[in-house]
Design a protein around this motif. Structure first.
Motif, short mmCIF file in Angstrom:
data_model
loop_
_atom_site.label_atom_id
_atom_site.label_comp_id
_atom_site.label_asym_id
_atom_site.label_seq_id
_atom_site.Cartn_x
_atom_site.Cartn_y
_atom_site.Cartn_z
N LEU A 22 45.45 53.25 35.02
CA LEU A 22 44.85 52.94 36.33
C LEU A 22 43.34 52.77 36.21
O LEU A 22 42.76 51.87 36.83
CB LEU A 22 45.20 54.02 37.35
N CYS A 23 42.71 53.62 35.43
CA CYS A 23 41.26 53.51 35.24
C CYS A 23 40.90 52.18 34.58
O CYS A 23 39.93 51.52 34.97
CB CYS A 23 40.73 54.67 34.41
N GLU A 24 41.70 51.78 33.59
CA GLU A 24 41.47 50.49 32.93
C GLU A 24 41.64 49.34 33.93
O GLU A 24 40.86 48.39 33.94
CB GLU A 24 42.42 50.31 31.76
N MET A 25 42.65 49.45 34.78
CA MET A 25 42.89 48.42 35.78
C MET A 25 41.73 48.34 36.77
O MET A 25 41.29 47.25 37.15
CB MET A 25 44.22 48.68 36.51
N VAL A 26 41.24 49.50 37.18
CA VAL A 26 40.10 49.53 38.12
C VAL A 26 38.88 48.90 37.48
O VAL A 26 38.17 48.10 38.10
CB VAL A 26 39.82 50.98 38.58
N ASP A 27 38.63 49.23 36.21
CA ASP A 27 37.48 48.62 35.50
C ASP A 27 37.64 47.11 35.42
O ASP A 27 36.67 46.37 35.61
CB ASP A 27 37.34 49.22 34.10
N SER A 28 38.84 46.66 35.13
CA SER A 28 39.10 45.22 35.05
C SER A 28 38.86 44.56 36.40
O SER A 28 38.23 43.49 36.48
CB SER A 28 40.54 44.99 34.59
N ILE A 29 39.34 45.19 37.45
CA ILE A 29 39.17 44.63 38.80
C ILE A 29 37.69 44.62 39.18
O ILE A 29 37.20 43.66 39.78
CB ILE A 29 40.01 45.41 39.83
N LEU A 30 36.97 45.66 38.81
CA LEU A 30 35.54 45.70 39.11
C LEU A 30 34.79 44.56 38.42
O LEU A 30 33.91 43.93 39.01
CB LEU A 30 34.94 47.05 38.69
N SER A 31 35.17 44.27 37.17
CA SER A 31 34.50 43.16 36.48
C SER A 31 34.89 41.83 37.11
O SER A 31 34.06 40.93 37.23
CB SER A 31 34.82 43.17 34.99
N GLN A 32 36.13 41.69 37.55
CA GLN A 32 36.56 40.47 38.23
C GLN A 32 35.81 40.29 39.55
O GLN A 32 35.41 39.18 39.91
CB GLN A 32 38.06 40.48 38.48
N VAL A 33 35.62 41.38 40.27
CA VAL A 33 34.87 41.33 41.53
C VAL A 33 33.43 40.92 41.27
O VAL A 33 32.85 40.11 42.00
CB VAL A 33 34.95 42.68 42.28
N ALA A 34 32.84 41.43 40.21
CA ALA A 34 31.46 41.05 39.87
C ALA A 34 31.37 39.57 39.54
O ALA A 34 30.43 38.88 39.98
CB ALA A 34 30.96 41.90 38.70
N GLN A 35 32.35 39.06 38.79
CA GLN A 35 32.38 37.63 38.47
C GLN A 35 32.56 36.79 39.74
O GLN A 35 31.91 35.77 39.92
CB GLN A 35 33.50 37.32 37.48
#
Length: 107
Positions: free
Chosen positions: A40-53
């Protein structure tokens, strides 16, 4: 809004991790939960980077729309000016009677 929601979910995940660390119960259940929270933490990090992009690309798009709006306003103003000039430059339709009256007045 999405960033705020992700931040809240990240805090909840961190609390869950701490809770698992504090309980320290052994067994497959705690290992499975630890692996689940790590994923879940990895998924959140991935989503955060997608949101930044997404945020970066949206800012670029907004800038392009701003440039378009400025160009559109300028073209619209120029079109209005040209239409006004064309309207002012039209020859007025004069009847024969009007021309005769003007000739009599000038004589």
């Amino acid at each position: 809004e999405l960033e705020n929601q992700l931040t809240n979910k990240s805090k909840t995940l961190d609390e869950l991790k701490q809770s698992l660390a504090l309980t320290g119960s052994s067994g497959q259940t705690s290992e499975a939960l630890s692996l689940g929270t790590a994923e879940l933490c990895e998924m959140v990090d991935s989503i955060l980077s997608q949101v930044a992009q997404l945020k970066t690309s949206m800012q670029s798009i907004l800038e392009q729309w701003r440039v378009y709006d400025e160009a559109y306003a300028e073209v619209s103003l120029m079109t209005t000016r040209y239409l006004y000039c064309i309207d002012q430059c039209k020859r007025s339709v004069v009847s024969l009677e009007t021309l005769e009256n003007q000739v009599k007045t000038l004589q």
